[in-house]
Enzyme design. Structure first.
Site, short mmCIF file in Angstrom:
data_model
loop_
_atom_site.label_atom_id
_atom_site.label_comp_id
_atom_site.label_asym_id
_atom_site.label_seq_id
_atom_site.Cartn_x
_atom_site.Cartn_y
_atom_site.Cartn_z
N ARG A 211 -2.29 22.55 -14.65
CA ARG A 211 -0.90 21.78 -15.21
C ARG A 211 -0.81 20.96 -17.34
O ARG A 211 -0.10 20.34 -17.50
CB ARG A 211 -1.51 19.95 -14.42
N ASN B 166 1.04 20.28 -21.32
CA ASN B 166 0.46 19.22 -22.51
C ASN B 166 0.71 20.31 -24.02
O ASN B 166 -0.01 19.77 -25.31
CB ASN B 166 -0.82 18.56 -22.15
N ARG C 16 1.02 -1.34 0.18
CA ARG C 16 0.04 0.03 -0.09
C ARG C 16 1.09 0.81 0.63
O ARG C 16 0.19 2.04 -0.08
CB ARG C 16 -0.99 -0.08 1.31
N HIS D 150 8.67 9.59 -28.43
CA HIS D 150 7.42 10.07 -27.48
C HIS D 150 7.94 12.04 -27.96
O HIS D 150 7.18 12.83 -28.87
CB HIS D 150 7.02 10.40 -26.34
N GLU E 287 10.58 18.68 -25.06
CA GLU E 287 10.42 18.46 -24.39
C GLU E 287 10.73 20.37 -23.25
O GLU E 287 10.06 20.90 -22.97
CB GLU E 287 10.46 17.99 -23.09
N GLU F 10 -3.53 17.85 -12.91
CA GLU F 10 -4.63 17.69 -14.00
C GLU F 10 -5.07 18.95 -13.82
O GLU F 10 -6.70 19.19 -14.88
CB GLU F 10 -4.90 16.75 -14.43
N HIS G 222 0.14 13.04 -28.65
CA HIS G 222 -0.95 12.14 -29.27
C HIS G 222 -0.70 11.13 -29.97
O HIS G 222 -1.39 10.11 -30.18
CB HIS G 222 -1.19 12.23 -27.42
N HIS H 20 1.06 18.39 -27.02
CA HIS H 20 1.04 16.14 -26.82
C HIS H 20 -0.28 16.68 -27.23
O HIS H 20 -0.14 15.24 -27.55
CB HIS H 20 0.64 16.55 -25.01
N LYS I 132 3.44 11.55 -10.87
CA LYS I 132 2.26 10.60 -12.26
C LYS I 132 3.40 9.01 -12.35
O LYS I 132 4.51 9.55 -12.73
CB LYS I 132 2.79 11.33 -14.04
N LYS J 165 8.83 22.59 -14.41
CA LYS J 165 7.36 21.82 -14.32
C LYS J 165 6.88 21.67 -12.94
O LYS J 165 6.15 21.74 -12.66
CB LYS J 165 7.55 20.32 -15.03
N1 LIG Z 1 5.11 10.56 -15.17
C1 LIG Z 1 5.51 11.55 -16.11
O1 LIG Z 1 5.23 12.47 -16.05
C2 LIG Z 1 5.89 10.99 -17.80
C3 LIG Z 1 6.03 11.80 -18.38
C4 LIG Z 1 7.05 11.64 -19.82
C5 LIG Z 1 6.99 10.58 -19.86
N2 LIG Z 1 6.34 9.31 -19.01
C6 LIG Z 1 7.01 9.12 -19.52
O2 LIG Z 1 8.46 7.80 -20.16
C7 LIG Z 1 8.36 7.20 -20.86
C8 LIG Z 1 9.79 7.56 -21.73
O3 LIG Z 1 10.47 8.21 -21.21
P1 LIG Z 1 12.21 7.75 -22.25
O4 LIG Z 1 12.21 8.84 -23.37
O5 LIG Z 1 13.05 8.46 -20.93
O6 LIG Z 1 12.21 6.07 -22.60
P2 LIG Z 1 13.42 5.03 -22.12
O7 LIG Z 1 13.03 4.95 -20.58
O8 LIG Z 1 12.26 4.28 -22.28
O9 LIG Z 1 14.85 5.17 -22.05
C9 LIG Z 1 15.18 5.58 -23.22
C10 LIG Z 1 16.05 4.23 -24.07
O10 LIG Z 1 17.77 5.31 -23.49
C11 LIG Z 1 18.09 3.90 -22.27
N3 LIG Z 1 18.86 4.83 -21.22
C12 LIG Z 1 18.60 5.12 -20.24
N4 LIG Z 1 19.32 5.87 -19.90
C13 LIG Z 1 20.24 6.22 -20.46
C14 LIG Z 1 22.11 7.25 -20.30
N5 LIG Z 1 22.40 7.38 -18.88
N6 LIG Z 1 23.35 5.70 -20.49
C15 LIG Z 1 22.27 5.40 -22.11
N7 LIG Z 1 21.20 4.54 -22.40
C16 LIG Z 1 19.84 5.51 -21.18
C17 LIG Z 1 17.09 3.43 -22.06
O11 LIG Z 1 18.08 1.24 -22.31
C18 LIG Z 1 16.24 3.60 -22.76
O12 LIG Z 1 16.93 2.43 -23.97
C19 LIG Z 1 6.90 6.87 -21.66
O13 LIG Z 1 6.66 5.59 -21.44
C20 LIG Z 1 6.38 7.37 -21.26
O14 LIG Z 1 4.92 7.82 -21.08
C21 LIG Z 1 6.41 9.98 -17.78
ZN LIG Z 2 5.69 15.06 -23.15
#
Ligand SMILES: NC(=O)c1ccc[n+]([C@@H]2O[C@H](COP(=O)([O-])OP(=O)(O)OC[C@H]3O[C@@H](n4cnc5c(N)ncnc54)[C@H](O)[C@@H]3O)[C@@H](O)[C@H]2O)c1
Ligand SMILES: [Zn+2]
Length: 375
Positions: free
Chosen positions: A239, A243, A119, A263, A183, A235, A250, A246, A141, A225
């Site tokens: 907030r 987006n 929990r 993304h 971003e 949201e 999206h 986006h 999030k 942020k």
């Molecule tokens: N929670 C939120 O507010 C929020 C906001 C935006 C995006 N997201 C989510 O984030 C995700 C995308 O995240 P991302 O773009 O970081 O992708 P990811 O987590 O897949 O990382 C991208 C790639 O980089 C590699 N990697 C990570 N750090 C590294 C480093 N220092 N050196 C070499 N390789 C490295 C990883 O292994 C992966 O292959 C999506 O699922 C999206 O929905 C969440």
């Molecule tokens: Zn984004």
């Protein structure tokens, strides 16, 4: 070192942005949660590239590394279950703390793991992609995907600390890095002309990952942020401005099956379209639209969008989960550094803007990675 406070209704935590902080992880963790059993949920790519540094940085603390799979296809509830089983088998109790290490995927999965294990246990975020450092790791999030769609299961769970070491980006693949930069440009457009100007005027230094400029654009994006999230944790209207770009972004990600684009690249397209939409709706001056567009395109190109239908994107916009009461809300810039939310825009105007942006992203774009290269 830059320390940025995030305040929400139920919690307050710091985001530390500091070169080399990974090497002193133990010190930073101790200062916040003391001596606790730590469970490190690490993305395999991040672990390969930066795991040795993290382990050295954790020396002196009691930690266990959990086995985790990377990739969007593994951002699923079954992974949360597997990680929780590993924790339980290793004797994790309510007082333990999860350490999320990697990009947005590791952060979202581990954050949700921490939100739900017994929990709820504490989580510390150590983001290692630019996207996670400027966006995903901040704001609380967390969540995973369903077969039906992205991020449909989740919870708000604020971390106790976000530890950002910009030097971890040295090993990040170029395309991932650029995707994160979009971003940063977004943060500039919605909130800070100064940040936007750094992105527009210091492109070479930014692309070369010069430490000073990198640290400053990350810290500034975090500050933006943090400020938005602090004022509006869940949201609400404010907030929503995060987006920017986006809505159509999206739609494009979904339309291309989440395979063609990263993304951030989809957001780049969405921001170009939002510029044309804002100009078409009469809220943004053509010169500003042009400046925004040139700056975004200077960090490209993104994969070729030839053959994608603007009409289909607009149809998808109607089905976006961020739609409120059947009305599509668009965050549009009225000048660089300031946005407002508009609703009830004509569908034809949205389609026109999407078509223009698609056309721009079909010229001068690099071929998609998986297209064969002709000899
Ligand atoms: N929670 C939120 O507010 C929020 C906001 C935006 C995006 N997201 C989510 O984030 C995700 C995308 O995240 P991302 O773009 O970081 O992708 P990811 O987590 O897949 O990382 C991208 C790639 O980089 C590699 N990697 C990570 N750090 C590294 C480093 N220092 N050196 C070499 N390789 C490295 C990883 O292994 C992966 O292959 C999506 O699922 C999206 O929905 C969440
Ligand atoms: Zn984004």
């Amino acid at each position: 070192m830059q320390r940025i406070a995030v305040k929400t209704a139920g919690s307050q935590y710091d985001v530390v942005v500091e070169r080399g902080s990974l090497d002193r992880t133990a010190e930073h963790i101790r200062a916040v949660v003391g001596e606790r059993r730590l469970f490190v949920a690490a993305d395999p790519g991040a672990w390969l590239a930066q795991g040795a540094r993290l382990e050295a940085g954790l020396r002196g603390l009691d930690y266990t590394v959990l086995k985790m799979e990377g990739g969007e296809e593994n951002k699923r509830i079954r992974q949360v279950e597997e990680l929780a089983e590993q924790m339980y088998a290793a004797g994790a109790d309510r007082k333990c703390c999860v350490v999320a290490f990697g990009g947005g995927i590791a952060g979202d999965v581990s954050g949700f793991l921490a939100a739900s294990y017994m929990r709820g246990v504490d989580v510390i975020q150590i983001p290692t992609t630019l996207l996670a450092q400027v966006d995903a790791a901040i704001g609380g999030k967390t969540g995973v995907n369903l077969a039906s769609g992205k991020n449909l299961i989740g919870a708000f769970h604020q971390p106790r600390l976000v530890l950002i070491d910009p030097s971890t980006l040295a090993t990040l693949p170029e395309r991932e890095y650029r995707a994160g930069l979009y971003e940063v440009i977004k943060s500039g457009i919605i909130w800070s002309r100064a940040l936007f100007d750094v992105m527009a005027l210091q492109r070479e230094a930014v692309l070369a990952r010069k430490p000073e400029v990198l640290e400053s654009i990350i810290a500034e994006s975090v500050r933006i942020k943090a400020e938005v999230v602090s004022k509006d944790e869940r949201e609400g209207d404010l907030r929503r401005i995060l987006n920017y770009g986006h809505t159509l972004g999206h739609a494009l990600e979904a339309e291309t099956g989440y395979k063609l684009l990263l993304h951030g690249e989809a957001v780049a397209f969405g921001m170009i379209a939002a510029g044309w939409l804002a100009e078409g709706a009469g809220v943004l001056a053509p010169d500003d639209r042009e400046t925004i567009e040139q700056t975004i395109r200077a960090y490209g190109p993104i994969p070729n969008l030839n053959g994608i239908s603007a009409g289909r994107l607009v149809e998808r916009v109607g089905g976006d989960k961020k739609t409120v009461g059947g009305k599509v809300h668009f965050v549009l810039a009225d000048r660089i550094g300031h946005v407002k939310v508009l609703s009830g825009l004509e569908t034809s105007l949205i389609e026109q803007a999407a078509a223009t942006a698609l056309k721009l992203c079909s010229e001068a774009s690099r071929p998609a990675e998986r297209q064969p290269v002709m000899p």
